[in-house]
Design a protein around this motif. Structure first.
Motif, PDB file in Angstrom:
ATOM      1  N   ASP A   1      -1.355   5.645  18.191  1.00 41.50           N
ATOM      2  CA  ASP A   1      -0.350   4.494  18.118  1.00 41.50           C
ATOM      3  C   ASP A   1      -0.279   4.049  16.699  1.00 41.50           C
ATOM      4  OD1 ASP A   1       1.663   2.750  18.662  1.00 41.50           O
ATOM      5  OD2 ASP A   1       0.591   1.527  20.146  1.00 41.50           O
ATOM      6  N   THR A   2       0.849   3.351  16.330  1.00 43.57           N
ATOM      7  CA  THR A   2       1.250   2.960  14.908  1.00 43.57           C
ATOM      8  C   THR A   2       0.003   1.997  14.604  1.00 43.57           C
ATOM      9  OG1 THR A   2       2.495   1.135  15.681  1.00 43.57           O
ATOM     10  CG2 THR A   2       3.595   3.253  14.757  1.00 43.57           C
ATOM     11  N   PRO A   3      -0.583   2.042  13.258  1.00 45.85           N
ATOM     12  CA  PRO A   3      -1.818   1.213  12.838  1.00 45.85           C
ATOM     13  C   PRO A   3      -1.560  -0.168  13.074  1.00 45.85           C
ATOM     14  CG  PRO A   3      -1.313   3.220  11.299  1.00 45.85           C
ATOM     15  CD  PRO A   3      -0.087   2.930  12.250  1.00 45.85           C
TER      16      PRO A   3
ATOM     17  N   ARG B   1      -5.868   2.993  14.963  1.00 43.01           N
ATOM     18  CA  ARG B   1      -5.082   3.479  16.152  1.00 43.01           C
ATOM     19  C   ARG B   1      -4.539   5.146  16.243  1.00 43.01           C
ATOM     20  NH1 ARG B   1      -0.574  -1.220  17.575  1.00 43.01           N
ATOM     21  NH2 ARG B   1      -2.128  -2.883  18.110  1.00 43.01           N
ATOM     22  N   GLY B   2      -5.480   5.704  15.350  1.00 44.23           N
ATOM     23  CA  GLY B   2      -5.317   7.230  15.253  1.00 44.23           C
ATOM     24  C   GLY B   2      -5.939   7.699  13.888  1.00 44.23           C
ATOM     25  N   THR B   3      -5.710   8.786  13.605  1.00 46.91           N
ATOM     26  CA  THR B   3      -6.253   9.472  12.139  1.00 46.91           C
ATOM     27  C   THR B   3      -5.354   8.963  11.045  1.00 46.91           C
ATOM     28  OG1 THR B   3      -7.063  11.173  13.164  1.00 46.91           O
ATOM     29  CG2 THR B   3      -6.869  11.543  11.079  1.00 46.91           C
ATOM     30  N   ILE B   4      -5.663   8.203  10.162  1.00 48.58           N
ATOM     31  CA  ILE B   4      -5.133   7.747   8.858  1.00 48.58           C
ATOM     32  C   ILE B   4      -4.731   9.023   8.118  1.00 48.58           C
ATOM     33  CG2 ILE B   4      -4.979   6.151   7.022  1.00 48.58           C
ATOM     34  CD1 ILE B   4      -4.876   4.897   9.488  1.00 48.58           C
ATOM     35  N   LYS B   5      -3.407   9.131   7.613  1.00 49.82           N
ATOM     36  CA  LYS B   5      -3.056  10.321   6.691  1.00 49.82           C
ATOM     37  C   LYS B   5      -3.028   9.798   5.421  1.00 49.82           C
ATOM     38  CE  LYS B   5      -2.306  12.803  10.575  1.00 49.82           C
ATOM     39  NZ  LYS B   5      -3.252  14.190  10.777  1.00 49.82           N
ATOM     40  N   GLY B   6      -2.757   8.581   5.202  1.00 54.27           N
ATOM     41  CA  GLY B   6      -2.511   8.047   4.024  1.00 54.27           C
ATOM     42  C   GLY B   6      -2.040   6.769   3.678  1.00 54.27           C
TER      43      GLY B   6
ATOM     44  N   ALA C   1       4.750 -12.833 -12.303  1.00 58.26           N
ATOM     45  CA  ALA C   1       4.480 -13.934 -11.361  1.00 58.26           C
ATOM     46  C   ALA C   1       5.401 -13.891 -10.302  1.00 58.26           C
ATOM     47  CB  ALA C   1       4.937 -15.207 -12.321  1.00 58.26           C
ATOM     48  N   GLU C   2       6.403 -13.409 -10.082  1.00 53.20           N
ATOM     49  CA  GLU C   2       7.286 -13.720  -9.021  1.00 53.20           C
ATOM     50  C   GLU C   2       7.482 -12.142  -8.088  1.00 53.20           C
ATOM     51  OE1 GLU C   2      11.079 -14.554 -10.138  1.00 53.20           O
ATOM     52  OE2 GLU C   2      10.562 -16.415 -10.917  1.00 53.20           O
ATOM     53  N   CYS C   3       6.547 -11.198  -8.439  1.00 53.35           N
ATOM     54  CA  CYS C   3       6.479 -10.123  -7.832  1.00 53.35           C
ATOM     55  C   CYS C   3       5.710 -10.002  -6.616  1.00 53.35           C
ATOM     56  CB  CYS C   3       5.639  -8.973  -8.643  1.00 53.35           C
ATOM     57  SG  CYS C   3       6.678  -8.435 -10.011  1.00 53.35           S
ATOM     58  N   GLU C   4       6.104  -9.064  -5.502  1.00 55.09           N
ATOM     59  CA  GLU C   4       5.231  -9.253  -4.261  1.00 55.09           C
ATOM     60  C   GLU C   4       4.879  -7.763  -3.998  1.00 55.09           C
ATOM     61  OE1 GLU C   4       6.434 -10.982  -0.170  1.00 55.09           O
ATOM     62  OE2 GLU C   4       7.800  -9.158  -0.663  1.00 55.09           O
ATOM     63  N   VAL C   5       3.565  -7.545  -3.614  1.00 57.33           N
ATOM     64  CA  VAL C   5       2.800  -6.206  -3.359  1.00 57.33           C
ATOM     65  C   VAL C   5       2.762  -6.357  -2.066  1.00 57.33           C
ATOM     66  CG1 VAL C   5       0.851  -4.854  -3.789  1.00 57.33           C
ATOM     67  CG2 VAL C   5       1.775  -6.402  -5.718  1.00 57.33           C
ATOM     68  N   LYS C   6       3.232  -4.961  -1.356  1.00 51.61           N
ATOM     69  CA  LYS C   6       2.692  -4.657   0.029  1.00 51.61           C
ATOM     70  C   LYS C   6       2.089  -3.263   0.226  1.00 51.61           C
ATOM     71  CE  LYS C   6       7.352  -6.805   1.354  1.00 51.61           C
ATOM     72  NZ  LYS C   6       8.819  -6.587   2.284  1.00 51.61           N
ATOM     73  N   VAL C   7       1.203  -3.232   1.444  1.00 48.64           N
ATOM     74  CA  VAL C   7       0.568  -2.165   1.604  1.00 48.64           C
ATOM     75  C   VAL C   7       0.520  -1.576   3.122  1.00 48.64           C
ATOM     76  CG1 VAL C   7      -1.802  -0.932   1.332  1.00 48.64           C
ATOM     77  CG2 VAL C   7      -1.184  -2.742  -0.366  1.00 48.64           C
ATOM     78  N   TRP C   8       0.854  -0.465   3.201  1.00 51.81           N
ATOM     79  CA  TRP C   8       0.839   0.119   4.762  1.00 51.81           C
ATOM     80  C   TRP C   8      -0.110   1.277   4.766  1.00 51.81           C
ATOM     81  CZ3 TRP C   8       5.092  -0.831   1.642  1.00 51.81           C
ATOM     82  CH2 TRP C   8       6.288  -1.837   2.220  1.00 51.81           C
ATOM     83  N   ALA C   9      -0.674   1.269   6.109  1.00 51.05           N
ATOM     84  CA  ALA C   9      -1.381   2.416   6.485  1.00 51.05           C
ATOM     85  C   ALA C   9      -0.682   3.376   7.490  1.00 51.05           C
ATOM     86  CB  ALA C   9      -2.524   2.079   7.166  1.00 51.05           C
ATOM     87  N   ARG C  10      -0.673   4.835   7.318  1.00 49.99           N
ATOM     88  CA  ARG C  10       0.187   5.643   7.919  1.00 49.99           C
ATOM     89  C   ARG C  10      -0.568   6.888   8.751  1.00 49.99           C
ATOM     90  NH1 ARG C  10       2.097   7.713   3.684  1.00 49.99           N
ATOM     91  NH2 ARG C  10       0.785   9.651   3.824  1.00 49.99           N
ATOM     92  N   ASN C  11      -0.103   6.819   9.921  1.00 46.73           N
ATOM     93  CA  ASN C  11      -0.887   8.095  10.844  1.00 46.73           C
ATOM     94  C   ASN C  11       0.187   8.809  11.522  1.00 46.73           C
ATOM     95  OD1 ASN C  11       0.115   6.446  12.827  1.00 46.73           O
ATOM     96  ND2 ASN C  11      -1.939   5.878  13.731  1.00 46.73           N
TER      97      ASN C  11
END
Length: 799
Positions: free
Chosen positions: A305-307, A337-342, A373-383
């Motif tokens: 399933d999606t991580p 929730r599965g095998t992480i691809k990146g 100062a105003e930047c926003e960082v986002k991180v995702w996992a993918r399977n």
């Protein structure tokens, strides 16, 4: 006759063999007072009777050991056995002629059987018409003997017996076939061995209470990402209840259902985690009676399933906070929730509207970004099913009051970090505790995310003998946050295993010591201080403690000496080994040496000047102990011949004087008026300098202007360019010869040499007392046209 002898020999041999056969070929007979089977922990006697007269002995055990026996009569001995605890072998020996074999006896030991207890029977139904009653019991202690158990069952006034031989620790059990029409049975057990027998009490059973169906058989389950379908195969008997259990990753079994089986043989088990290996098992039961045994477990994976959202944290990589390194934890099964691809990382700048996106490989756990100062960082996992929800990082927090009383408490292979919320601060919404080996934040950063109500965190993944530091971050509403740091945390600690490697530089009397940190494997915990030892050649030792954060120490104003220098490192558990001692020398200051050398040089210069012939010639008048009489000088006699004029004749000192220098030079001399302190006014120059022998105490001045001594004063003037009259007067001075050279006879080179010599002599005279004899000037009448006036005092030696 020969035939008779042969017959007799054969008869003798046969007779001896017969005798040996009659006595069994043994030298003795052995027996016990209780036979060969003995109950353990009892006492008895063992006897040996010998066939010949000899000194017998008894042995026991393996290997045989000699026993202390008693003699009952000349041919019999006995041995008392006390509290025998195991099987033993006894043997007797005797030296007979002819030699016979020893005799032996094996003693077996054991216990009589206990009464059987805890009889338990179940009725295993095979089909609707028959089944087997299976019974087991506890036989008590081990008898060490062969036992025979008799299982007896009474069915409808008929007793059935089942003989069950057993030995050792085997669990006795047995079964009888029983038709389903039987309702009641009675069961009991009897046990026998060579030392006795025992019987249990009678147990009555109602078969409906002990009946159990056959074990169910499961079909391989089919699974989605959240559920699995478990199916039970058709059974030979009808059951009313079914129970299914499942587990994942070796955890405890979880019961899913307990319901009537006739509703459906297929069970759908939900609320499972995606991409997880699950194990299933089942059992069944009639409407009454006992549950069946558990079926063999079957397994299958749920689908991906999606991580879930990643756990993300950050660290500053620059002091100006313009660069960040973003970290995320490796996704476990519930998260991946599965095998992480990146992974995917995005940085969005709202002021410019630009977006930076980077695809990161699966084996990477951090990424560095240039932060604004105003930047926003986002991180995702993918399977294979897609992307996880984004994990956001916002660093520009409003400063709030930090957590109070941050403490680290060491436990058994763990450390507890605790803190207290400020009283004036609102309830926090979340907390993050970070830790890392000292000085390795970017490489070994670890963290744990907690709720706002937590006030401590237990850390278990710290290595022993490693020093850690970190911080507690508390987040409040309204994008406000605060943090407090902690240092010097370790799970286990001891004194350092090595000493610091250091270097030293010597500059005058200043010594600078620099060193590097110990290797991490040698620190054995948190370094609290460094100790520097300085030992002088007289045995005095200085000890200086330096904080663990310092790497330089400076010794100042060290006195000249030979020194030894070494270092150690310390933790809270003690001081490490002593380092290599380095020797160095503090020398005398060069400035001090220059001053000493300067003084010595001046003294030597004065000594040399005093020994120099030229100086002696010029200053001999100053160094004479006896003042010559000027009245008897040639100069005084020549001055009386012509008033107002003087014949100055050059005293030839060598053959190199020219003829022009031999001519007399007339000098006009001005007569001076009487000076203060004079006793009379002389008519001529010579009268001003009376002979020392002509003076009397009555005519000697009460106070001389200068002490009675000799002196020299050298004048060099250009008579053509100056009309200034040079006057010299000393009422206590005797003057001898004046050597004059005209300007035409003196070159520029001679003048320069004379000037240099005059300056040198003036510097030398500067070392004489301040009461200078040259304070007053000499005054001569007329014009003195000589370029130089030289007075040779050597003539005084001839007066």
């Amino acid at each position: 006759m020969a035939t008779m002898c042969q017959t007799w020999s054969i008869f003798t041999v046969v007779l001896l063999l017969a005798v040996q056969l009659c006595v069994g070929g043994k030298s003795c007979t052995i027996w016990s007072s209780v036979g060969t089977l003995v109950q353990r922990e009892t006492s008895f006697k063992v006897y040996c009777s010998f066939y010949c007269k000899c000194k017998g002995s008894m042995y026991s055990g393996h290997p045989p050991a000699l026993q202390s026996h008693m003699e009952l009569n000349p041919t019999t001995i006995l041995f008392n056995v006390v509290n025998i605890t195991k099987n033993r072998t006894y043997s007797c020996h005797c030296d007979c002629s002819p030699g016979l074999d020893p005799c032996g006896l094996d003693i077996s030991t054991g216990y009589p059987p206990d009464s059987p207890k805890n009889i338990s029977c179940i009725y295993k139904v095979k089909e609707n018409k028959s089944g087997d009653v299976f019974c087991s019991w506890n036989r008590g202690r081990t008898t060490y003997l062969e036992n025979t158990s008799f299982l007896r069952m009474r069915i409808r006034n008929h007793t059935h017996t089942l003989r069950i031989p057993s030995k050792g620790t085997d669990s006795p059990a047995g079964s009888f076939p029983v038709p389903t029409s039987v309702q009641f049975i009675s069961v009991w057990v009897r046990v026998e061995n060579a030392l006795g027998s025992a019987q249990s009490s009678i147990i009555n059973y109602t078969l409906s209470d002990i009946e159990t169906p056959p074990t169910p058989d499961l079909v391989q389950p089919e699974c989605s990402s959240r559920a699995c379908t478990v199916k039970v195969k058709q059974q030979s008997v009808r059951t009313e209840h079914l129970e299914i259990q499942y587990t994942a990753g070796g955890q405890t079994w979880t019961m899913y259902s307990k319901q009537a089986a006739n509703l459906s043989p297929v069970q759908n088990i939900t609320s499972l985690e995606p991409y997880t290996l699950y194990h299933f098992r089942a059992r069944v039961r009639f409407s009454s009676g006992l549950w069946s045994e558990w079926s063999a477990s079957i397994s299958n994976w749920t689908q991906e399933d999606t991580p879930n959202k990643l756990d993300v944290w950050y660290a500053e990589t620059a002091s100006d906070f313009t660069s960040l390194r973003v970290y995320w934890k490796k996704a476990n099964m519930p998260t991946s929730r599965g095998t992480i691809k990146g992974y995917e990382l995005e940085m969005y700048n709202p002021s410019s509207g630009s977006t930076f996106v980077s695809n990161i490989s699966v084996d990477v756990r951090n990424y560095s970004v240039t932060f604004c100062a105003e930047c926003e960082v986002k991180v995702w996992a993918r399977n294979s099913k897609g992307l996880s929800p984004p994990a956001k990082i916002t660093v520009s927090h409003t400063k709030a009051e930090p957590p109070q009383d941050v403490r680290a408490t060491q436990g058994n292979h763990s450390v507890t970090i605790s803190w207290r919320k400020p009283e004036t601060a609102p309830p926090p919404v979340a907390c993050v505790v970070e830790w890392y080996p000292e000085g390795r934040k970017l490489e070994k950063l670890r963290w744990v995310r907690l709720s706002g109500s937590d006030s401590h965190a237990v850390i278990t993944d710290m290595k022993a003998f490693e020093c850690y530091e970190g911080a507690v971050h508390v987040f409040y509403g309204g994008n406000s946050a605060s943090s407090s740091r902690f240092t010097g945390v370790t799970t286990q600690e001891s004194a350092p295993a090595a000493f610091p490697v250091f270097e030293h530089t010597v500059e005058g009397n200043i010594v600078t010591v620099t060193w590097t940190e110990l290797d991490r494997g040698q620190r054995m915990g948190c370094i609290t201080k460094y100790t520097i030892y300085l030992e002088s050649d007289n045995g005095h030792t200085q000890r200086h403690s330096v904080p663990a954060s310092h790497r330089v120490f400076i010794f100042k104003d060290l006195p000249p000496a030979l020194y030894n220098l070494w270092m150690t490192a310390s933790t809270a558990k003690g001081e490490g080994p002593i380092g290599v001692k380095i020797r160095f020398l503090i020398q005398q200051s060069q400035l001090s040496l220059l001053l000493v050398c300067g003084v010595i040089f001046i003294i030597l210069l004065l000594v040399c000047l005093c020994q120099c012939t030229a100086v002696k010639q010029r200053f001999q008048c100053l160094m004479l102990d006896v003042v010559p009489d000027p009245a008897n000088s040639k100069w005084a006699k020549e001055c009386t011949q012509e008033k107002g004029k003087m014949n100055l004749q050059v005293q030839l000192s060598n053959s190199s004087v020219t003829k022009e220098e031999e001519e007399l030079i007339l000098v006009e001399v001005e007569e001076l008026p009487k000076q203060i302190g004079d006793t009379s006014t002389p008519d001529n120059v010579s009268s001003q300098y009376p002979s020392q022998s002509a003076l009397s105490p009555e005519t000697t001045p009460a106070t001389l202007l200068y002490p009675l001594t000799t002196y020299i004063k050298s004048l060099s003037h250009d008579s053509d360019s100056s009309d200034h009259t040079q006057t010299s007067l000393d009422t206590n001075t005797t003057v001898d010869y004046i050597s004059s050279h005209g300007p035409e006879n003196m070159g520029e080179e001679d003048q320069d040499e004379d000037e240099d010599e005059d300056e040198e002599f003036a510097e030398v005279l500067g070392f004489f007392p301040s009461h200078n004899m040259f304070t007053d000037q000499l005054h001569f009448g007329g014009k003195l046209t000589l370029d130089a006036v030289k007075i040779d005092c050597s003539g005084f030696q001839n007066i």
